[in-house]
Design a protein around this motif. Structure first.
Motif, short mmCIF file in Angstrom:
data_model
loop_
_atom_site.label_atom_id
_atom_site.label_comp_id
_atom_site.label_asym_id
_atom_site.label_seq_id
_atom_site.Cartn_x
_atom_site.Cartn_y
_atom_site.Cartn_z
N LEU A 96 0.82 -1.22 0.00
CA LEU A 96 0.00 0.00 0.00
C LEU A 96 0.85 1.26 0.00
CD1 LEU A 96 -2.67 -1.19 2.59
CD2 LEU A 96 -2.88 -1.12 0.08
N ASP A 97 2.18 1.07 -0.06
CA ASP A 97 3.11 2.20 -0.08
C ASP A 97 2.89 3.10 1.14
OD1 ASP A 97 5.25 3.48 -1.14
OD2 ASP A 97 4.10 4.74 -2.53
N LEU A 98 2.71 2.49 2.28
CA LEU A 98 2.50 3.25 3.52
C LEU A 98 3.83 3.46 4.23
CD1 LEU A 98 -0.65 1.35 4.89
CD2 LEU A 98 -0.58 3.65 3.88
N ALA A 116 -6.69 -3.57 -1.32
CA ALA A 116 -6.82 -4.87 -0.65
C ALA A 116 -6.41 -6.00 -1.60
CB ALA A 116 -8.25 -5.07 -0.17
N ARG A 117 -6.77 -5.84 -2.89
CA ARG A 117 -6.39 -6.88 -3.86
C ARG A 117 -4.86 -7.00 -3.96
NH1 ARG A 117 -4.39 -7.30 -8.39
NH2 ARG A 117 -4.30 -5.07 -8.80
N ARG A 118 -4.19 -5.83 -4.01
CA ARG A 118 -2.71 -5.85 -4.09
C ARG A 118 -2.10 -6.53 -2.87
NH1 ARG A 118 -3.05 -0.45 -5.49
NH2 ARG A 118 -2.05 0.24 -3.56
N LEU A 124 0.11 -10.16 -2.67
CA LEU A 124 1.46 -10.23 -2.12
C LEU A 124 1.53 -11.26 -0.97
CD1 LEU A 124 4.15 -8.81 -2.74
CD2 LEU A 124 3.63 -7.18 -0.91
N LEU A 125 0.50 -11.24 -0.12
CA LEU A 125 0.46 -12.21 0.99
C LEU A 125 0.41 -13.63 0.44
CD1 LEU A 125 -2.12 -10.45 3.40
CD2 LEU A 125 0.39 -10.42 3.58
#
Ligand SMILES: C[S@@+](CC[C@H](N)C(=O)[O-])C[C@H]1O[C@@H](n2cnc3c(N)ncnc32)[C@H](O)[C@@H]1O
Length: 293
Positions: A47-49, A67-69, A73-74
């Motif tokens: 999420l680039d947080l 959420a899809r991204r 990744l998970l």
């Protein structure tokens, strides 16, 4: 297991990821040591947080696309059992960000703590003008040393041309190319007769038997970076054999050998190793002064 809500918060995504990781029986040790931190690293990355804004970020909702991204990744972490750092293609070491991929191990050496302390009280940092890093990998220790000792020139050796390509990107990223040389070759061979105030090394030190028992995550790392023969001491022996000829009389050698410490002590009963006690854990690092070699 709690189901994921339809419009999840960051905190809920992290909790979901940690539960999935626990169920899949993942192994940690590449920057985190538990499923929650591992999931948090991947969620923040997807999420680039910014970790600096964590408290605010946890309650935010990234929306369907975010959420899809995250879930993608998970899922990759679980299905390929690849360390999170390779999925993120970056890792922090000694407070610095490094690019990493499967050509180098994920930086995690306890050397970060030594660099931070300027290798005090073992050496006088003011006196450090030349540093050698044997087995530089991503360049993390060499680059951190170049930044910790702004007056010093650093040589960084690795036998792997692939690793040196990654190190070169990190040298450019941290703008230390005017003082740091990347050299390809075996242990001390590329440095000729040069002498150093400080020699550091996190060489391969895993025995053949230990390699066979490593979790899948570690098999994504280069074999050349971890495996060191029947007793894990193949490269360390060569470092010990050549160090005296490459240290200034006041210089010191620092080497990480991890769990091979006992075997090393037994193989060299007459060497007066000082085993360093590190605040942040990760033992198995010794120091020898030039006069003790
Ligand atoms: C455990 S990794 C450490 C990398 C990096 N210094 C770090 O701490 O993340 C060991 C490195 O030593 C290199 N290496 C293995 N055998 C070597 C040798 N004989 N001479 C020089 N480098 C070697 C590997 O290619 C690998 O990059």
């Amino acid at each position: 297991m709690s189901p994921l809500p339809s419009d999840p918060t960051v905190a809920e995504l992290i909790r979901f990821g940690a539960e999935e990781f626990g169920r899949a029986g993942l192994a940690y040790g590449h920057g985190t040591d538990n499923p929650v931190d591992e999931a948090a690293a991947l969620v923040f990355h997807a999420l680039d947080l910014d970790h600096a804004d964590a408290a605010e970020a946890y309650e935010s909702k990234p929306g369907a696309e975010g959420a899809r991204r995250v879930l993608e990744l998970l899922a990759e972490r679980v299905s390929r059992r690849v360390p999170a750092a390779y999925l993120m293609r970056r890792m922090w070491f000694a407070g610095l960000e490094f690019e990493v991929d499967e050509r180098v191990i994920v930086p995690r050496s306890p050397f970060a703590e030594l660099v931070h302390a300027g290798f005090r009280p073992w050496i006088d940092p003011e006196r450090v003008r030349r540093v050698l890093d044997v087995g530089t990998g991503s360049g993390c220790i060499a680059i951190a040393c170049a930044l910790a000792f702004p007056e010093a020139r650093v040589d960084a050796v690795d036998v792997s041309p692939d690793a040196l390509e990654v190190a070169a990107r990190n040298v450019a990223r941290h703008r230390v190319g005017d003082r740091l040389r990347l050299l390809r070759g075996d242990v001390f061979e590329p440095v000729g007769a040069a002498r150093y105030d400080l020699i550091v090394s996190n060489p391969p030190y895993v025995s053949d038997a230990e390699m066979d028992a490593l979790p899948v995550e570690y098999r994504h790392e280069p074999d050349l970076a971890l495996r060191a023969g029947r007793d894990g001491l193949d490269v360390v022996r060569r470092i010990l054999a050549g160090a005296a000829a490459h240290l200034e009389p006041w210089g010191a050698l620092f080497v990480e050998v991890g769990d091979s410490d006992q075997r090393l002590q037994e193989a060299f009963p007459r060497l007066p190793f000082t085993w360093l006690e590190l605040e942040h854990g990760g033992g198995g690092v010794f120091m020898l002064r030039a006069s003790e070699l």
